[in-house]
Design an enzyme around this catalytic site. Sequence first.
Site, PDB file in Angstrom:
ATOM      1  N   CYS A 184       0.828  -1.207   0.000  1.00 10.84           N
ATOM      2  CA  CYS A 184       0.000   0.000   0.000  1.00 10.84           C
ATOM      3  C   CYS A 184       0.859   1.253   0.000  1.00 10.84           C
ATOM      4  O   CYS A 184       1.298   1.710   1.062  1.00 10.84           O
ATOM      5  CB  CYS A 184      -0.932  -0.021   1.207  1.00 10.84           C
ATOM      6  N   CYS A 187      -0.603   4.128   2.023  1.00 11.70           N
ATOM      7  CA  CYS A 187      -0.449   4.075   3.478  1.00 11.70           C
ATOM      8  C   CYS A 187       0.992   4.336   3.879  1.00 11.70           C
ATOM      9  O   CYS A 187       1.250   4.989   4.883  1.00 11.70           O
ATOM     10  CB  CYS A 187      -0.819   2.698   4.032  1.00 11.70           C
ATOM     11  N   ASP A 188       1.934   3.779   3.124  1.00  9.19           N
ATOM     12  CA  ASP A 188       3.316   3.731   3.601  1.00  9.19           C
ATOM     13  C   ASP A 188       4.302   4.587   2.821  1.00  9.19           C
ATOM     14  O   ASP A 188       5.408   4.845   3.287  1.00  9.19           O
ATOM     15  CB  ASP A 188       3.827   2.274   3.551  1.00  9.19           C
TER      16      ASP A 188
END
Length: 377
Positions: A184, A187-188
């Site tokens: 992701c 997200c990261d």
Amino acid sequence: MSSASSNGNAPSKIEKTIIIGSGPAGWSAAIYAARANLDPVLYEGTVKPEMIPLGQLAYTTEIENFAGFPAGNVRAFVESAVDKDRHWNLPMAPEVHEKDGQPHYAVQGVELMELMKQQALNFGTRVVGDDIERVDFSGPPHTLYPASGEPVQAHTVIIATGARANYLGLPSEELYKNKGVSACAVCDGALPVYRSKPLAVVGGGDSAVEEATYLANLKGADKIYLLVRRDQMRASKVMQDRAINHPNIEILWNTVVEEVLGDEKLVNGLRLKDTVDGSTRELKVGGMFVAIGHTPNTSFLDGAVEMNNEGYIQWTKAFRTNTSVNGVFAAGDVADDYYRQAITSAGTGCMAALDAERFLVEHEETTGTSEARPSLT
Ligand code: NDP
């Protein structure tokens, strides 16, 4: 919520409808079910790999293709609609999107989900922050076993648990998860471990292009390599063009990852294999993002409904959300390995609620749910 009876097993109340999952399918089903007086209970999931609260859209940035959400000052609308105690969950919108000095961006995934949740709450949906771990579909009524609560029963169940990201399955990939391997980018990607380093994205679908573009647009981004295992991409033309024309993205065709390399603390490269001539080489990158498709979240069902070879629930009637079990309906990505869009999930969520409502009306004598008179228009 229904409470357990004295023997701790059989619930004392049978719900009309329980919805499992909190993505677009789950919330849309809840909105329709609540408005039809089905008094739905929705199990939202926790942070396990299956049943992520708010579903996959919780991990997505801008949603440009959900009808009714054109770019604009979306933030002001979201903040006015969503209860204040959940504002902490709303992401900051990217600053890059401005028009005439005003914020101008498409709705973020989490924002869209919080709006849907709010709409479902406004109509009286009862939301439970728990997972369903096991089911007994020998009814109706059907019995669901939450992870931390007593069993609950319902005349109809709507399964809307979605799907989750796949990984390559390499031991080295497992070793470096959260140390430079992620599924992701949204997200990261902005975390220090990945910041301003060359990075690789694996996959040739829309998700891979989206992830690569997201990473390439981050402030201070270095080179982003898109690793495509064939000589063509599966992604839509418009997305392909986005990757091909991006100055920071380099596409490596006919390329697969053989091993993730690193110093055991962090990723520092990949060993790549050319799928045409079999040759291998090392690529220096600080991280790898895997975007190679999804697996449906159906293991908790333990085969209780008919599924296809990939584990997606089978709809058993054309243009209906019925499953192989009476009174159990499926909506969204958990039953859809073809369209897999937020808007189609929302659509099938609506269908599942209407199907559940009709089921209750047809089985009024056995379910005792005559008050669930339909408002189907
Ligand atoms: P897809 O199934 O569409 O694509 C998966 C990609 O990963 C394919 O290119 C596939 O290669 C590749 N792949 C699979 N396994 C491996 C492996 N082991 N090693 C290397 N490559 C592998 O999944 P997506 O998640 O990309 O998209 C899912 C759906 O969501 C699609 O319908 C898509 O259109 C939609 N979507 C839409 C977006 C948008 O509108 N903005 C954004 C993101 C997704 P191969 O082609 O060779 O099989």
